[in-house]
Each structure stands twice: as C-alpha cells, then as structure tokens.
Design an enzyme around this catalytic site. Structure first.
Site, PDB file in Angstrom:
ATOM      1  N   LEU A 164       0.815  -1.223   0.000  1.00 39.34           N
ATOM      2  CA  LEU A 164       0.000   0.000   0.000  1.00 39.34           C
ATOM      3  C   LEU A 164       0.846   1.269   0.000  1.00 39.34           C
ATOM      4  CD1 LEU A 164      -2.871  -0.960   2.474  1.00 39.34           C
ATOM      5  CD2 LEU A 164      -2.971  -0.837  -0.014  1.00 39.34           C
ATOM      6  N   CYS A 182       3.002  -1.550   8.812  1.00 36.03           N
ATOM      7  CA  CYS A 182       1.584  -1.255   8.566  1.00 36.03           C
ATOM      8  C   CYS A 182       0.764  -2.544   8.447  1.00 36.03           C
ATOM      9  CB  CYS A 182       1.438  -0.414   7.301  1.00 36.03           C
ATOM     10  SG  CYS A 182       2.288   1.188   7.404  1.00 36.03           S
ATOM     11  N   HIS A 183       1.273  -3.499   7.640  1.00 35.60           N
ATOM     12  CA  HIS A 183       0.533  -4.745   7.447  1.00 35.60           C
ATOM     13  C   HIS A 183       1.437  -5.975   7.537  1.00 35.60           C
ATOM     14  CE1 HIS A 183      -1.934  -1.606   5.517  1.00 35.60           C
ATOM     15  NE2 HIS A 183      -2.934  -2.284   6.051  1.00 35.60           N
ATOM     16  N   GLY A 184       2.685  -5.796   7.974  1.00 36.38           N
ATOM     17  CA  GLY A 184       3.535  -6.936   8.271  1.00 36.38           C
ATOM     18  C   GLY A 184       4.211  -7.585   7.084  1.00 36.38           C
TER      19      GLY A 184
END
Length: 221
Positions: A164, A182-184
């Site tokens: 992202l 943020c999302h690993g």
C-alpha cells in the site's frame, strides 16, 4: 458626643443612605441615575464608537473579498509556475548522482528521488552470502541477488512497500532486511518479499555505476 454627631452627619445622608465625605460641604451629591446615562450616551461618545455596529457589515465584506482575491492569486501564480516550469516528462527523467562512499558498511542510507524515498544499503559480506544462498524458486516474486544488485556490495531500491505504499523500516523483520509495520510485510537484505501481503519485491530503479563509488540513479538512454 460632639465628635459622634459630626461622624453621623458625614456618613449618613438625608434619606439614611451612605454619603461620600467631601472637603467641600456646600457641593451637592450628584445623582447617578441609569436613565440619564442611557439617554446621554450618544453625546458622550465619538462617531467611530457610535457607528461601530453600522460599519461591521462593510468590514466583513471587505475581509471576505480580500481572502477570495488572495486565494485566486495563489492558484494563478501556481498555474503560471507550472506553465513556465519544466514539464512532467523532464521531471520524471531527472537523475541524481550519489557518492556511495558516504554510506558505511552495514548501514542503510535514505535519499529522495522523484519525490520518493530511495534506499541504498551497503551490505556486509554475511548479508551478501545469505542473500545469494536463498531459494529463489520458493519466493513470491523470484529474482536472484545478481539481478537486483549490479554491484553486490550495494542494494539500491525504492523505499516504498509494494502493498500500500508505506515506507518500510531497515534492519527489521524476520530476515533483517526491511519490514513494513503497517501490514507486516517482511523483505530480505536484497529487498525481496519473503512474508506478508506485499505482492512484489521493492522496486529497483534503473541505475548506472560511473565508478566503484559513484552511481547515477534514473539515467535514461
């Protein structure tokens, strides 16, 4: 007794109210009535004070008009700068020259290129060996170490997560390469995606080594 009678005469008025002592006993006490003050307020103020409320609407109109003019002038100057400035194609083709001697071994330096963070990592021999020994066939976006690093000592990639668009953290994650909190998403020391939602490896921009320590990022043919 005479002193007490004089005291009463000073402190008490004719109607029993408190009176203010005065050095001039022959001066009558003024009557402060609200009716007089309200009826004479116009004669006790100047024209600016009297017209303060009447002038408020024109002041508001002038202020709002000035704000609109400044807002339009700002964007007019911005459009003029875009018109006279270099085109987007020239901006996109801009190249930068970086001295790799300023990046210590084992460190990850961050530069800015085309408005994006640019990572340049001076890899240790241990990091190079570990990256070369990785099983490319099991990777989500299979690329060898040689395909991504023209000079095996230096990894050059954009610091933008392919999930992202977040900025990963260097020397973090399970592979001690890059980690996007943020999302690993986990990347190795060659910036290849190893675990997490990111679909691709970190982008390697086009670059060319002029000398062993000088590299040009974004040079077009």
């Amino acid at each position: 007794k005479q002193w007490y009678q004089r005291r009463v005469a000073i402190t008490a008025g004719g109607n029993g109210e408190m009176a203010t002592p005065s050095l001039h006993g022959d001066m009558p006490q003024p009557a402060f009535r609200d009716e007089d003050r309200k009826s004479n307020w116009k004669s006790q103020t100047d024209a600016i004070d009297r017209n303060a409320r009447q002038n408020l609407p024109p002041y508001m109109i002038i202020g709002a008009g000035s704000g609109i003019v400044l807002y339009l002038a700002k964007y007019s100057l911005y459009g003029l700068a875009l018109l006279l400035g270099p085109g987007r194609d020239k901006y996109a083709a801009a190249a930068i020259e970086i001295d790799l001697g300023t990046v210590p071994e084992g460190k990850n330096a961050v530069f800015t290129w085309r408005g994006k963070p640019l990572f340049i990592r001076h890899r240790t021999q241990e990091e190079i060996d570990k990256s070369k020994a990785a099983n490319v066939s099991q990777m989500r976006d299979p690329q060898t170490d040689a395909e991504r690093c023209v000079n095996e000592k230096f990894l050059i990639c954009l610091g933008v997560c392919t999930h992202l668009g977040c900025v990963p953290i260097a020397h973090a994650g399970d592979w001690k390469g890059y980690y996007c909190p943020c999302h690993g998403s986990h990347y190795d020391t060659c910036a290849r995606i190893m675990k997490g939602p990111a679909p691709l490896n970190l982008e390697v921009p086009k670059h060319e080594f002029i000398t062993e320590d000088i590299v040009i990022i974004g040079k077009e043919d």
